[in-house]
Scaffold this motif. Structure first.
Motif, PDB file in Angstrom:
ATOM      1  N   ILE A   6      42.788  39.052  63.888  1.00 46.75           N
ATOM      2  CA  ILE A   6      43.632  39.858  63.020  1.00 46.75           C
ATOM      3  C   ILE A   6      43.765  41.204  63.725  1.00 46.75           C
ATOM      4  O   ILE A   6      42.774  41.938  63.856  1.00 46.75           O
ATOM      5  CB  ILE A   6      43.018  40.035  61.625  1.00 46.75           C
ATOM      6  N   PRO A   7      44.943  41.528  64.239  1.00 45.35           N
ATOM      7  CA  PRO A   7      45.087  42.771  65.014  1.00 45.35           C
ATOM      8  C   PRO A   7      44.734  44.008  64.192  1.00 45.35           C
ATOM      9  O   PRO A   7      44.862  44.017  62.954  1.00 45.35           O
ATOM     10  CB  PRO A   7      46.571  42.772  65.405  1.00 45.35           C
ATOM     11  N   ALA A   8      44.304  45.039  64.877  1.00 37.33           N
ATOM     12  CA  ALA A   8      43.965  46.300  64.224  1.00 37.33           C
ATOM     13  C   ALA A   8      45.131  46.787  63.374  1.00 37.33           C
ATOM     14  O   ALA A   8      46.272  46.851  63.832  1.00 37.33           O
ATOM     15  CB  ALA A   8      43.611  47.344  65.278  1.00 37.33           C
ATOM     16  N   GLY A   9      44.843  47.082  62.118  1.00 37.20           N
ATOM     17  CA  GLY A   9      45.858  47.632  61.243  1.00 37.20           C
ATOM     18  C   GLY A   9      46.816  46.632  60.650  1.00 37.20           C
ATOM     19  O   GLY A   9      47.794  47.019  60.012  1.00 37.20           O
ATOM     20  N   HIS A  10      46.569  45.338  60.814  1.00 37.34           N
ATOM     21  CA  HIS A  10      47.463  44.306  60.322  1.00 37.34           C
ATOM     22  C   HIS A  10      46.724  43.362  59.372  1.00 37.34           C
ATOM     23  O   HIS A  10      45.510  43.476  59.188  1.00 37.34           O
ATOM     24  CB  HIS A  10      48.075  43.520  61.483  1.00 37.34           C
ATOM     25  N   GLY A  11      47.473  42.404  58.794  1.00 37.83           N
ATOM     26  CA  GLY A  11      46.894  41.488  57.825  1.00 37.83           C
ATOM     27  C   GLY A  11      47.148  40.037  58.164  1.00 37.83           C
ATOM     28  O   GLY A  11      47.919  39.714  59.079  1.00 37.83           O
ATOM     29  N   ARG A  12      46.499  39.158  57.407  1.00 39.14           N
ATOM     30  CA  ARG A  12      46.646  37.716  57.606  1.00 39.14           C
ATOM     31  C   ARG A  12      46.344  37.003  56.296  1.00 39.14           C
ATOM     32  O   ARG A  12      45.390  37.370  55.591  1.00 39.14           O
ATOM     33  CB  ARG A  12      45.674  37.252  58.695  1.00 39.14           C
ATOM     34  N   ALA A  13      47.145  36.001  55.954  1.00 42.61           N
ATOM     35  CA  ALA A  13      46.914  35.171  54.768  1.00 42.61           C
ATOM     36  C   ALA A  13      46.481  33.783  55.207  1.00 42.61           C
ATOM     37  O   ALA A  13      47.061  33.213  56.139  1.00 42.61           O
ATOM     38  CB  ALA A  13      48.168  35.093  53.914  1.00 42.61           C
ATOM     39  N   ILE A  14      45.465  33.227  54.542  1.00 42.98           N
ATOM     40  CA  ILE A  14      44.872  31.953  54.919  1.00 42.98           C
ATOM     41  C   ILE A  14      44.698  31.103  53.658  1.00 42.98           C
ATOM     42  O   ILE A  14      44.069  31.546  52.689  1.00 42.98           O
ATOM     43  CB  ILE A  14      43.489  32.165  55.578  1.00 42.98           C
ATOM     44  N   ALA A  15      45.240  29.905  53.653  1.00 45.41           N
ATOM     45  CA  ALA A  15      45.085  29.004  52.511  1.00 45.41           C
ATOM     46  C   ALA A  15      43.797  28.205  52.658  1.00 45.41           C
ATOM     47  O   ALA A  15      43.510  27.655  53.729  1.00 45.41           O
ATOM     48  CB  ALA A  15      46.281  28.068  52.410  1.00 45.41           C
ATOM     49  N   LEU A  16      43.018  28.137  51.593  1.00 47.61           N
ATOM     50  CA  LEU A  16      41.777  27.367  51.567  1.00 47.61           C
ATOM     51  C   LEU A  16      41.802  26.410  50.389  1.00 47.61           C
ATOM     52  O   LEU A  16      42.158  26.794  49.265  1.00 47.61           O
ATOM     53  CB  LEU A  16      40.557  28.281  51.416  1.00 47.61           C
ATOM     54  N   LYS A  17      41.418  25.166  50.636  1.00 52.53           N
ATOM     55  CA  LYS A  17      41.177  24.222  49.557  1.00 52.53           C
ATOM     56  C   LYS A  17      39.774  24.461  48.988  1.00 52.53           C
ATOM     57  O   LYS A  17      38.890  24.995  49.675  1.00 52.53           O
ATOM     58  CB  LYS A  17      41.283  22.783  50.069  1.00 52.53           C
ATOM     59  N   SER A  18      39.570  24.066  47.754  1.00 49.65           N
ATOM     60  CA  SER A  18      38.254  24.206  47.161  1.00 49.65           C
ATOM     61  C   SER A  18      37.199  23.532  48.042  1.00 49.65           C
ATOM     62  O   SER A  18      37.363  22.384  48.458  1.00 49.65           O
ATOM     63  CB  SER A  18      38.243  23.572  45.768  1.00 49.65           C
ATOM     64  N   ALA A 122      53.169  33.941  55.717  1.00 47.92           N
ATOM     65  CA  ALA A 122      52.574  32.623  55.475  1.00 47.92           C
ATOM     66  C   ALA A 122      53.429  31.762  54.543  1.00 47.92           C
ATOM     67  O   ALA A 122      53.047  30.635  54.217  1.00 47.92           O
ATOM     68  CB  ALA A 122      51.174  32.787  54.890  1.00 47.92           C
ATOM     69  N   GLY A 123      54.568  32.306  54.117  1.00 43.68           N
ATOM     70  CA  GLY A 123      55.487  31.524  53.312  1.00 43.68           C
ATOM     71  C   GLY A 123      55.280  31.621  51.814  1.00 43.68           C
ATOM     72  O   GLY A 123      55.801  30.790  51.059  1.00 43.68           O
ATOM     73  N   TYR A 124      54.556  32.644  51.366  1.00 41.64           N
ATOM     74  CA  TYR A 124      54.303  32.812  49.943  1.00 41.64           C
ATOM     75  C   TYR A 124      55.093  33.996  49.395  1.00 41.64           C
ATOM     76  O   TYR A 124      55.333  34.977  50.101  1.00 41.64           O
ATOM     77  CB  TYR A 124      52.810  33.044  49.680  1.00 41.64           C
ATOM     78  N   ALA A 125      55.464  33.912  48.137  1.00 38.49           N
ATOM     79  CA  ALA A 125      56.135  35.026  47.478  1.00 38.49           C
ATOM     80  C   ALA A 125      55.142  36.176  47.294  1.00 38.49           C
ATOM     81  O   ALA A 125      53.949  35.957  47.049  1.00 38.49           O
ATOM     82  CB  ALA A 125      56.689  34.586  46.127  1.00 38.49           C
TER      83      ALA A 125
END
Length: 199
Positions: A6-18, A122-125
């Motif tokens: 995750i680059p400095a100053g940036h974000g990331r979304a990750i989908a996890l199943k239970s 990540a394709g989410y609203a």
């Protein structure tokens, strides 16, 4: 698999199943990471630090604690935590208005925008930004009343492992704060790394 950055100053979304998990590594030791979780089935349900404090009767999370949603459901388990310090659940995410308050130039990166950008990528609203869990952020409560912004106590390579207790979208932001010492005395923003566990 190699760690993802995750680059400095940036974000990331990750989908996890239970039952799946993500290991987040504080590569350089001093980087705060704002962290959110949204329920995949209904993103209006989100990790709530306010509800978590109430359910835990603690201001700060510890290894073995669950993070609760705004509907009081367990969302994430803090299964591993190698750092000696605390994680903050008091302060809101930085935003454009905070950097304007500090006199920074317009367009300074911020965690609220990172949250929206990461979800979109990540394709989410996008949804309204909840208050985050600020991993490795060192905000002590002094004299039962005051708080201070201090450098993290974490070390290079310290990590947390977050395990999903329901299907969730986890969002991380390597906080862009370069005005106060929350990302270290050098006030330099740094990248962090993660790997998926249980795939």
């Amino acid at each position: 698999m190699p760690l993802e950055e995750i680059p400095a100053g940036h974000g990331r979304a990750i989908a996890l199943k239970s039952g799946e998990a993500v290991r987040l590594v504080n590569t350089h030791g001093t980087q705060v990471v704002d962290t959110w979780a949204l329920a995949t089935r209904d993103t209006s349900e989100h990790l709530s630090v306010e509800h978590t404090r109430r359910m835990l009767f603690n201001l700060f999370p510890r290894q073995g604690d669950a993070f609760y949603s705004n509907r009081r459901s367990k969302m994430l388990l803090l299964e591993e935590d190698t750092a000696p310090g605390r994680h903050d659940m008091l302060l809101a995410a930085c935003d454009r208005w905070l950097y304007r308050h500090y006199g920074c130039a317009e367009g300074h990166r911020n965690c609220c925008d990172n949250f929206a950008e990461a979800l979109s990528a990540a394709g989410y609203a996008t949804v309204p930004v909840p208050n985050p869990v600020n991993l490795w952020m060192n905000i002590p409560v002094l004299d039962d009343a005051r708080i201070e912004l201090r450098p993290p106590q974490s070390r290079p390579g310290d990590h947390v492992l977050l395990r999903a207790l329901m299907d969730v979208i986890v969002v991380f932001s390597a906080c862009p704060m370069d005005v106060t010492p929350i990302n270290g005395e050098d006030r330099k923003v740094k990248p962090v790394h993660f790997e998926r566990v249980g795939w």
